[in-house]
Design an enzyme around this catalytic site. Structure first.
Site: not given
Length: 256
Positions: A144, A157
């Site tokens: 990401s 995350y």
């Protein structure tokens, strides 16, 4: 892409979103695909149908990558069904939004187990089979932009993706002598089910689009094309790198 036809790819979370897009792309390029999923099988069945419609081969496996027995079953299925495995795409991921002081142990463990622990031990199982067979291989982690870019409210995350970045860098050095490349693909805002609430909120969506120089969210196909390149022979000398697919978001991001 050179070198994809007849190869065998294991793709986690291939029943929807980015994983489904990657599975379809590699399948249409001639790779045989192990379609991993958890939950209900409908998405995985759709992926398998799409692969077969292009003349490819697919095999659906229900495997929870937070469980070692499922991980080993997933890898072994590729070898039992197709005789080998060449590519591993660590795509499955999850996120949980919460303020730092409200984050629960359960949610933290879930995010870290799916996003970091799972890829660690699945890669280990995959590499052991390659090493024993004296085969080269390709590993691509779907990371990401938040392996680098701050993401307030998604601390676990971001930690998991930062860890995945360092795991990739370490393994590129450790596995290079075995002929195994390891790279990360870091998507930005991609139109997938994980962003369902964002897509439904016009105000939030417009604010995000204003931060993306290309003026749109990405699609699974935008990510799949890069993954296909990284597992191909054209990328044989590329390892230890993160490739960002974000329409310019990281270079233009501003907190609202």
């Amino acid at each position: 892409m050179r070198g994809l036809k007849g190869k065998v790819a294991i793709i986690t979370g291939a029943g929807s979103g980015i994983g489904q897009g990657i599975a379809k792309r590699l399948g249409c390029e001639g790779s045989k695909v192990i379609v991993d999923y958890v939950g209900t099988p409908e998405g995985a069945e759709e992926t398998e149908r799409a692969i077969k419609e292009t003349g490819g081969e697919g095999e659906i496996v229900r495997a929870d990558i937070t469980k070692l027995n499922d991980i080993n079953c997933l890898v072994n299925t590729a070898w039992d069904r197709f005789g080998s495995a060449d590519f591993l795409i660590n795509n499955a991921g999850v996120e949980k939004k919460s303020e730092f002081w409200d984050t629960t142990e359960h949610d933290y463990d879930l995010v870290m187990n799916v996003n970091l622990r799972g890829p660690f031990f699945l890669t280990q199982s995959f590499v052991r089979r390659l090493r024993d067979a004296k085969k080269p291989g390709r590993i691509v982690n779907i990371s990401s932009v938040h392996e680098d870019m701050v993401f307030p409210g998604f601390d676990s995350y971001s930690c998991s993706k930062g860890g995945l970045r360092m795991l990739m860098r370490n393994l590129s050095v450790e596995l290079g002598p075995l002929g195994i490349t390891v790279n990360n693909v870091a998507p930005g805002a991609i139109a997938t089910p994980i962003n369902k609430s964002l897509l439904a909120n016009k105000e939030q969506l417009n604010a995000l689009l204003n931060n993306i120089p290309l003026g749109r969210m990405g699609t699974p196909d935008d990510v799949a094309g890069l993954v296909a390149f990284l597992v191909s022979e054209d990328a044989a000398y590329i390892t230890g790198s993160t490739f960002v697919v974000d329409g310019g978001l990281m270079r233009n991001y501003r907190e609202q």
